[in-house]
Design a protein around this motif. Structure first.
Motif, short mmCIF file in Angstrom:
data_model
loop_
_atom_site.label_atom_id
_atom_site.label_comp_id
_atom_site.label_asym_id
_atom_site.label_seq_id
_atom_site.Cartn_x
_atom_site.Cartn_y
_atom_site.Cartn_z
N ASP A 177 -6.71 -0.29 6.37
CA ASP A 177 -6.37 -1.15 5.24
C ASP A 177 -5.90 -0.26 4.08
O ASP A 177 -6.06 0.96 4.13
N ILE A 203 -6.55 -0.18 -0.03
CA ILE A 203 -7.33 -0.80 -1.11
C ILE A 203 -6.60 -0.60 -2.43
O ILE A 203 -5.82 0.33 -2.60
N ASP A 204 -6.85 -1.52 -3.34
CA ASP A 204 -6.18 -1.53 -4.64
C ASP A 204 -6.48 -0.27 -5.43
O ASP A 204 -7.60 0.21 -5.46
N SER A 246 -12.66 -2.04 -5.67
CA SER A 246 -11.60 -2.07 -4.66
C SER A 246 -12.19 -2.26 -3.26
O SER A 246 -11.64 -3.02 -2.45
N GLN A 248 -13.44 -5.93 -2.87
CA GLN A 248 -12.32 -6.83 -2.58
C GLN A 248 -11.87 -6.71 -1.13
O GLN A 248 -11.54 -7.71 -0.48
N MET A 249 -11.85 -5.49 -0.60
CA MET A 249 -11.46 -5.27 0.79
C MET A 249 -12.43 -5.95 1.75
O MET A 249 -12.02 -6.60 2.70
N ALA A 294 -14.31 -8.55 1.21
CA ALA A 294 -14.10 -10.01 1.13
C ALA A 294 -12.82 -10.41 1.84
O ALA A 294 -12.80 -11.40 2.58
N ARG A 295 -11.74 -9.65 1.64
CA ARG A 295 -10.45 -9.96 2.27
C ARG A 295 -10.54 -9.89 3.80
O ARG A 295 -9.95 -10.70 4.51
N GLN A 296 -11.29 -8.92 4.31
CA GLN A 296 -11.41 -8.71 5.76
C GLN A 296 -12.51 -9.56 6.39
O GLN A 296 -12.68 -9.55 7.61
N ASP A 297 -13.29 -10.27 5.57
CA ASP A 297 -14.43 -11.05 6.05
C ASP A 297 -15.49 -10.17 6.70
O ASP A 297 -16.08 -10.51 7.71
#
Length: 200
Positions: A13, A15-16, A24, A27-28, A30-33
């Motif tokens: 991935d 990350i921001d 960051s 957020q990763m 959460a985005r990836q579950d």
């Protein structure tokens, strides 16, 4: 192979950047579950400026700042409520200073990472939080002395000690580790890529 087989998979991935490392990574997850992930980051620029409150992105104009570099980082990121717990071992450099490295350290730009993400569930995974059991994934929370990706000893915060990185092809240790079925070609290739990134 492991005391607790878990649901998860290897992943890559980006990350921001501009946010604190911990945010960051949160957020990763959460985005990836994922409920937790063991992550590897190398060659990531970081930023320190006096008076940073850790809120919001990096401002458009900086008066005084120090640029640094994460050379190698293995971290365990675990969601905890609306926040995240981060521990790890790393090597980093701040030219002319040493501001340390923490979940509050800012990334100076987006960063590429590889890792092993775990699905959230109802099983107590110790340092990995609540995990989902899965006897088919080829991944597990390693039992005492078993090898795996993670740490050779318990880690609190981010320590400058890359010698404490545990790998699937070395003795286990006492820290949290994820065992990996290296007879699976996909697992073997992903594990080798993580090792290459870290220069192991």
């Amino acid at each position: 192979m492991a005391d607790l087989p878990v649901a998860g998979h290897f992943f890559e991935d980006i990350i921001d950047g501009y946010f604190p490392l911990g945010e960051s990574l949160r957020q990763m997850l959460a985005r990836q579950d994922f409920g937790a992930a063991l992550v590897v980051i190398t060659h990531a620029p970081v930023l320190h400026w006096p008076g940073d409150d850790g809120q919001g992105p990096v401002p458009m104009r900086l008066q005084t700042a120090t640029a640094g570099l994460i050379r190698a980082f293995v971290g365990l990121a675990v969601l905890a409520g609306n926040g995240m717990r981060l521990s790890g071992v790393a090597d980093w450099r701040w030219p002319g200073a040493d501001h340390g490295l923490s979940a509050g350290t800012r990334l100076a730009e987006p960063a590429f990472l590889r890792g092993i993400g775990l699905r959230p569930g109802a099983e107590d995974g110790g340092a990995f939080g609540l995990v989902r059991r899965d006897d088919t994934s080829g991944l597990g929370i390693a039992g005492p002395g078993l090898p795996g990706w993670g740490f050779t000893r318990p880690v609190d915060g981010i320590l400058r000690d890359i010698g404490a990185i545990a790998r699937p092809d070395s003795p286990g240790g006492t820290g949290p580790r994820l065992s990996v079925d290296l007879s699976d070609p996909g697992h073997a290739a992903a594990s080798a890529a993580m090792a290459r990134d870290l220069g192991l």
